[in-house]
Design an enzyme around this catalytic site. Structure first.
Site, short mmCIF file in Angstrom:
data_model
loop_
_atom_site.label_atom_id
_atom_site.label_comp_id
_atom_site.label_asym_id
_atom_site.label_seq_id
_atom_site.Cartn_x
_atom_site.Cartn_y
_atom_site.Cartn_z
NE ARG A 35 0.74 -15.70 4.38
CZ ARG A 35 1.61 -14.71 4.64
NH1 ARG A 35 2.65 -14.96 5.42
NH2 ARG A 35 1.46 -13.51 4.13
NE ARG A 88 -3.85 -2.33 2.16
CZ ARG A 88 -3.85 -3.63 1.86
NH1 ARG A 88 -2.71 -4.27 1.65
NH2 ARG A 88 -5.00 -4.29 1.74
CB SER A 126 -11.66 -9.81 0.16
OG SER A 126 -10.54 -9.40 -0.62
CG ASP A 164 -2.69 -14.19 4.97
OD1 ASP A 164 -3.48 -14.78 4.20
OD2 ASP A 164 -2.34 -13.00 4.79
C1 S3P Z 1 -4.23 -9.07 1.88
C2 S3P Z 1 -5.50 -9.49 2.13
C3 S3P Z 1 -5.85 -10.91 2.36
C4 S3P Z 1 -4.62 -11.73 2.72
C5 S3P Z 1 -3.47 -11.45 1.80
C6 S3P Z 1 -3.08 -9.98 1.87
C7 S3P Z 1 -4.01 -7.63 1.64
O1 S3P Z 1 -6.41 -11.42 1.18
O2 S3P Z 1 -4.94 -13.10 2.70
O3 S3P Z 1 -2.35 -12.24 2.15
O4 S3P Z 1 -2.84 -7.18 1.66
O5 S3P Z 1 -4.99 -6.91 1.40
P1 S3P Z 1 -7.97 -11.22 0.78
O6 S3P Z 1 -8.23 -9.79 0.57
O7 S3P Z 1 -8.13 -12.01 -0.48
O8 S3P Z 1 -8.74 -11.79 1.93
#
Ligand code: S3P
Length: 435
Positions: free
Chosen positions: A387, A26, A168, A314
């Protein structure tokens, strides 16, 4: 690359883990979209996050590496990105692909995104559908549900109120990033709260954003460069913390870890299982940071489901290792998302733990693990999933005999230095690396 893992009796020490993957992605994206300069400290220099840096460079941001984990991004500004000269390869990184789709939706040019074999299997409709409703034209494989995808952006995009069927952060973030280019406020609702790093960082970059009634609303507007300090990744720390919880004689501290409450489900569950968990807060900038200390104890089974799931999604592969040694039946439900991660993590866990003599009962949305069971050293494989590779190493630490984990290059996508850090805690070569 193969890891050879020997069982250990002791794990002691204080370590740091590399920067948070979600926050690093980000910072690179918002830095690129901002006016002015963004300095990032503690950026995760692992393959996934390097993909995002390369992508923002291809789109016109000026990225300079000033030292380990230290980057300076001269932003192109919200309206200053340009068409990339080639296909953008997101590698193994779902976050790169989905968040970039959101950014590209609002650009007055076309771009092509692809990824490795795992990423090309992962669902993209969850972002291409709302972005399409906003006015972007997205075409590609399987009716624009799989990479490679081509995006023809549109400006302004139509403002929408999106209700995501899945919790998500990638979906939420993609729609919010597109919302920077909308003709009015854009909002996102989700069935349970996912990680809120985008919301926190958008605010830090000057965006106007409201969080209320289980949803988030963004007003379109400019972003301004700032300084981002990325804390250590709790998802990487989790491998060390679970190792400390299950090795007989262990006390492990991980300093400077991000403890955003949308990410700390692993601590909640380890504590409920009986592990000794100590959290010493170490300040809060945009994100709270703490030192975490974990010690082993007799573990008992846990129930993991509902709104807890996005807070530890995760960490479920390594939590499954703890469940194997714990007394009682651990159940994981409401976690069908595990099937669309870097691998189908429910199937991979059941298959690879099976090779180690451990039975995992698969459910469509989770699993049941009856404990305690004993891992037997065996030859197992990660399926290209970082992982899974690290969770299998942690299992090997408490197995009877030696465990060989194949296909471990993928660890580089999120946790460079994993083996060295674990060996430092073990006080010797618990894990050796073979080409
Ligand atoms: C993430 C969101 C999650 C996570 C991924 C990283 C992120 O996925 O499992 O490792 O950085 O926004 P989802 O948005 O598909 O749940």
């Amino acid at each position: 690359m193969t890891f050879r893992v020997r069982p250990v009796n002791r794990l002691h020490g204080t370590v740091e883990v590399p920067g948070d993957k979600s926050i690093s992605h980000r910072a690179a994206l918002l830095g690129a979209l901002a006016d002015g300069v963004t300095e990032i400290h503690g950026y995760l220099e692992a393959e996934d996050c390097v993909r995002t840096l390369t992508a923002v460079g291809a789109l016109g941001a000026d990225v300079t590496r000033k030292g380990p984990g230290h980057y300076r991004i001269a932003g192109a500004g919200r309206h200053g990105l340009h068409e990339p000269g080639d296909v953008i390869d997101c590698g193994n990184s779902g976050t790169t692909a989905r968040l970039l789709l959101g950014v590209l939706a609002g650009q007055p040019f076309s771009a092509l995104l692809t990824g490795d074999a795992s990423l090309r299997r992962r669902p993209m409709a969850r972002v291409s559908e709302p972005l399409g409703r906003m006015g972007a034209v997205i075409v590609g494989r399987a009716r624009a549900t799989r990479l490679p995808l081509a995006v023809q952006g549109m400006r302004p995009l139509r403002a929408i109120a999106h209700t995501s069927p899945v919790a998500s952060a990638q979906v939420k973030s993609a729609v919010l990033l597109a919302g920077l280019y909308a003709d009015g406020p854009v909002s996102v609702h989700e069935p349970a709260s996912s990680r809120d790093h985008s919301e926190r960082m958008l605010r830090q970059f000057g965006a106007r954003l409201r969080v209320e009634g289980g949803g988030v609303t963004l007003e379109p507007g400019d972003l301004y460069g700032t300084t981002v300090c990325v804390p250590g990744d709790i998802s990487s720390a989790a491998f060390l913390l679970v190792a400390a919880a299950i090795v007989r004689d262990a006390t492990v501290s991980v300093t400077r870890v991000g403890v955003n409450p949308t990410r700390t489900g692993i601590l909640t569950v380890l504590e409920a299982m009986g592990a000794r968990v100590e959290v010493v807060e170490a300040g809060e900038d945009a994100e709270p940071v703490a030192s975490l200390t974990l010690g082993g104890a007799e573990l008992r089974a846990a129930r993991v489901g509902g709104p807890l799931v996005p807070r530890l999604i995760d960490e479920l592969p390594v939590l499954a290792v703890a469940a194997v040694v714990a007394r009682g039946a651990t159940t994981v439900s409401d976690a069908a998302e595990l099937r669309v991660k870097e691998s189908d993590r429910i199937a991979t866990l059941a298959r690879e733990f099976g090779k180690m003599g451990v039975r995992v009962e698969e459910r469509p949305d989770g699993m049941v693990i009856e404990g305690p069971q004993r891992f037997r050293g065996a030859r197992v494989a990660s399926g290209g999933d970082h992982r899974m590779a690290m969770a299998l190493v942690v299992a090997g630490l408490v197995a009877e005999g030696e465990t060989v984990v194949e296909d471990t290059e993928c660890v580089r996508t999120s946790f460079p230095g994993f083996v060295e850090t674990l060996n430092a805690l073990a006080g010797g070569p618990a894990v050796t690396v073979e080409a």
